[in-house]
Every structure is written in structure tokens, then in C-alpha cells.
Write an enzyme that holds these catalytic residues in place. Structure first.
Site, short mmCIF file in Angstrom:
data_model
loop_
_atom_site.label_atom_id
_atom_site.label_comp_id
_atom_site.label_asym_id
_atom_site.label_seq_id
_atom_site.Cartn_x
_atom_site.Cartn_y
_atom_site.Cartn_z
N LYS A 1 2.06 -12.50 3.93
CA LYS A 1 3.24 -12.33 3.19
C LYS A 1 4.18 -13.88 3.39
O LYS A 1 4.63 -14.59 2.40
CB LYS A 1 4.11 -11.30 3.47
N LYS B 1 -12.07 -8.53 7.26
CA LYS B 1 -11.46 -7.50 6.67
C LYS B 1 -12.13 -6.39 6.61
O LYS B 1 -13.10 -6.16 6.09
CB LYS B 1 -11.09 -7.86 5.26
N LYS C 1 -3.81 -9.58 -1.00
CA LYS C 1 -2.99 -9.45 -2.48
C LYS C 1 -1.63 -10.33 -2.42
O LYS C 1 -1.15 -10.57 -3.61
CB LYS C 1 -2.50 -7.88 -2.71
N GLY D 1 0.84 -1.23 -0.07
CA GLY D 1 -0.07 0.07 -0.05
C GLY D 1 0.84 1.19 0.02
O GLY D 1 0.36 2.22 -0.76
N ASN D 2 2.13 1.34 0.69
CA ASN D 2 2.89 2.46 0.68
C ASN D 2 3.42 2.79 -0.57
O ASN D 2 4.14 3.69 -0.71
CB ASN D 2 3.86 2.16 1.92
P1 ADP Z 1 1.37 -4.06 2.71
O1 ADP Z 1 0.45 -2.75 2.26
O2 ADP Z 1 2.85 -3.83 2.10
O3 ADP Z 1 0.74 -5.29 2.60
P2 ADP Z 1 0.97 -4.67 5.49
O4 ADP Z 1 0.64 -3.45 6.68
O5 ADP Z 1 -0.25 -5.52 5.20
O6 ADP Z 1 1.64 -3.69 4.16
O7 ADP Z 1 2.40 -5.17 6.10
C1 ADP Z 1 3.29 -4.78 6.29
C2 ADP Z 1 3.37 -4.70 7.86
O8 ADP Z 1 3.65 -5.65 8.63
C3 ADP Z 1 4.63 -3.88 8.47
O9 ADP Z 1 4.53 -2.26 8.41
C4 ADP Z 1 4.59 -4.15 10.02
O10 ADP Z 1 4.27 -3.16 10.87
C5 ADP Z 1 3.83 -5.38 9.92
N1 ADP Z 1 4.58 -6.41 10.74
C6 ADP Z 1 3.45 -7.31 11.55
N2 ADP Z 1 4.57 -8.46 12.13
C7 ADP Z 1 5.82 -8.28 11.56
C8 ADP Z 1 7.08 -9.03 11.35
N3 ADP Z 1 7.21 -10.01 12.14
N4 ADP Z 1 8.21 -8.44 10.77
C9 ADP Z 1 8.01 -7.39 10.04
N5 ADP Z 1 6.76 -6.42 9.91
C10 ADP Z 1 5.84 -6.90 10.59
MG MG Z 2 -0.96 -6.01 3.50
#
Ligand code: ADP
Ligand code: MG
Length: 311
Positions: A274, A129, A212, A11-12
Site C-alpha cells: 500500500k 504468496k 491489488k 479483503g474485509n
Molecule cells: P487488505 O485486504 O486491505 O489489503 P492487508 O491485511 O493486506 O489488508 O493489510 C492491512 C493490514 O496491514 C492491517 O490489518 C495491519 O495488521 C497490517 N499492517 C502492517 N503494518 C502496518 C502498519 N505499519 N500500519 C498499519 N497497519 C499495518
Molecule cells: Mg492486502
């Protein structure tokens, strides 16, 4: 030798946390992302791109809600399709321009993408969600009476929708043919449009969204990608994230990450999907998964940073 990758943009990548999300900001961010992607393509990578759509589909849903007495509101699937179109258009144009500037004449094409889900997926009984606008208490009560599940957040009430597991990309074959033809494909934006196969009918859309990163993995399987490259807003995956004991993972094997996943280091809705995508990809024969910050994409590809997960 050409190498093939699915690149998943978080998203960023298109709207930064401090930004409002104006179209100027989104185009400026997309141009930055396009420079990185061009560098990767220049290195000989064939890429299929996918992206999140949270803020974009959120504003479409707000526009629907605010204008509901003037023009008919559209169902969620239509809004997601709109967001695939608008984000696809930005990337298509910016990446095409960036490639041409480097003398690379490659078409960039967005595919409105559907994904098969199972109609009996347990997610349909347990919507998790949050999407769209934050509602007032009064409007929330109306929505509750109409049968919408809601959740209370700081800023107000939000609708919850199911997030079923993606099984397969409907347009997988054509995407594969396009990448074999040297086309840069943008597909499964926002996780794609969830559909089921209905008897005596055919494909039919659902009021749900798909993660996604899990769809990116299905795409990666479908095109026999070597690499699943997940670009987000953290440079590495951590154990004990957010605690004093947090520890970055640099290079980790499939059996290790499976153990950490089972231990609960990666929460659902953010890092969880992920890592699950990484596990699935490697178990289906993928060679490598990299998870890193969008701005560190190049360094991560060169193994200078990021979390690298291997079989
Ligand atoms: P995206 O839009 O890239 O899918 P998300 O917010 O869904 O982003 O996922 C990324 C976020 O996951 C990071 O900003 C972080 O705060 C969070 N996160 C949760 N657990 C972990 C972890 N174990 N290691 C790294 N990041 C983590
Ligand atoms: Mg995400």
C-alpha cells in the site's frame, strides 16, 4: 470541477473476519460499501473501483481441489477471472441500486482486467504468496513431487505462487474512455490477471497473482486520478506498528514516507504494497493518497481521520 479517484477495497470490505463468507453476508457487506461509495460519487467524484479477492479465490481453489476427480480443475488465472466476475457482479448490482435510490442514473460496469508483468520478474524465481486450500501432509507430498512450492502454516500446507510487479493495465484505454463517459468502472479485481506478451503468440496468462494495491496504483496512473484511496481494516498507517511505540501517521509527505518505508515500518504482503503504491502514485504526479478503514471512508475523505500522504 470533477475529481477522479481509484478506490481500492481491502479483503474485509466484502467478508468480515468473523464471517464464513456466505453469499448473503457478502451481499450485505457489499450493500454497506455501496452506500459509502454512493456518497462519494454524489460529492462529484468519478471513481474506478478495485478490490481484493483472497477469500473468494481461495474458495474457488478449494472447490477445484475437492472436485478434481469429477470435473477438470482450472488454472489459477481462470479462478482469478471467476472471482473478478463474481465480486464484480455483486458490486455492479448493489452499487447500481444504491445510486438509483439517490436518483443518480449511472451505469456500473465490471471489466475483466489483465495486467502486463515482466517475464523476467525476480518473483518468478521466488514464489511468496500463499493461496488456496490448506493441504494434509500426504497431499502436500504429492504436490511437492509435481513441483509446487509449498509453505507450512498452522492449519496445513499451502501452495506458494509468484507475485510479480504489475507494469501496466492491458485494458487501461477502454477504462479511461468509460470513466470519461460517466461510467463507474470496477477493474483489476484481485490485482488483475497477470499476462506477458509472447513472441509469435500475443498475450498469455501465468500461474501467478498480482498485489491489488500495486495494480490499483497502475490504474490510478492510467486514468490520471487525483486521488488513490486505499480502504482496509486499520484507520491509519503506523510507525512501529504492533509495538508499544506505535505512532499513527496523520499527514505525511512523500519524502517522509519514503524514509519510513526504507526503515522497514511496512511489511511485505500487507502495509508494504500500500505504501509502495502511494510512493509510486505521488512520484508519477498523483496529488494525494489516503489510507484508512473502510468504515471510516467518508471521515477520511473529509480529512477527519486516516493517513494522508501528499507530494
Ligand atoms: P487488505 O485486504 O486491505 O489489503 P492487508 O491485511 O493486506 O489488508 O493489510 C492491512 C493490514 O496491514 C492491517 O490489518 C495491519 O495488521 C497490517 N499492517 C502492517 N503494518 C502496518 C502498519 N505499519 N500500519 C498499519 N497497519 C499495518
Ligand atoms: Mg492486502
Amino acid at each position: 470541477m470533477t475529481k477522479r479517484a481509484v478506490v481500492a477495497l481491502g479483503g474485509n470490505a466484502l467478508i468480515k473476519p468473523s464471517q464464513k463468507g456466505t453469499i448473503y453476508e457478502q451481499f450485505a457487506n457489499t450493500r454497506e460499501v455501496s452506500k459509502i461509495l454512493t456518497r462519494i460519487i454524489k460529492e462529484g467524484w468519478e471513481i474506478v473501483l478495485t478490490h481484493g479477492n483472497g477469500p473468494q479465490v481461495g474458495s474457488i481453489l478449494i472447490q477445484n481441489e475437492m472436485a478434481k476427480d469429477i470435473t477438470p480443475p482450472m488454472p489459477l488465472g481462470i479462478c482469478v477471472a471467476e472471482s473478478q466476475g463474481l465480486i464484480g457482479y455483486m458490486i455492479q448490482q448493489c452499487l447500481y441500486n444504491a445510486l438509483r435510490k439517490e436518483g443518480i442514473d449511472k451505469p456500473v460496469v465490471t471489466i475483466i482486467t489483465q495486467v502486463y508483468v515482466n517475464k523476467d520478474d525476480p518473483a518468478f524465481k521466488n514464489p511468496t504468496k500463499p493461496i488456496g486450500p490448506h493441504y494434509s501432509e500426504k497431499r502436500a507430498l504429492e504436490l511437492l513431487r509435481q513441483g509446487y512450492p509449498l509453505i507450512k502454516e498452522k492449519e496445513g500446507w499451502r501452495i506458494l505462487v509468484p507475485s510479480p510487479d504489475p507494469l501496466r493495465i492491458v485494458e487501461a484505454d477502454i477504462i479511461k474512455r468509460m470513466i470519461e463517459d460517466g461510467i463507474v468502472v470496477i477493474a483489476a479485481g484481485g490485482g488483475g490477471l497477470p499476462v506477458i506478451e509472447k513472441e509469435n503468440w500475443g498475450l498469455d496468462g501465468l500461474e501467478a497473482v498480482v498485489d491489488k494495491d500495486l495494480s490499483a496504483e497502475r490504474l490510478a496512473e492510467a486514468i490520471n486520478a487525483d486521488l488513490l484511496f486505499i480502504l482496509t481494516d486499520v484507520e491509519k498507517v503506523y510507525l512501529n506498528y504492533g509495538t508499544e511505540k506505535q505512532k499513527p501517521l496523520d499527514k505525511v509527505r512523500l519524502d517522509e514516507i519514503k524514509k519510513y518505508y526504507a526503515q522497514g515500518h511496512f511489511p511485505p504482503g500487507s502495509m508494504g504494497p500500500k505504501v509502495l503504491a502511494a510512493i509510486r502514485f505521488l512520484e508519477s504526479g498523483g496529488k494525494k493518497v489516503i489510507i484508512s478503514h473502510i468504515e471510516k471512508a467518508w471521515e477520511a475523505l473529509k480529512e477527519k481521520t486516516g493517513t494522508h500522504i501528499v507530494p
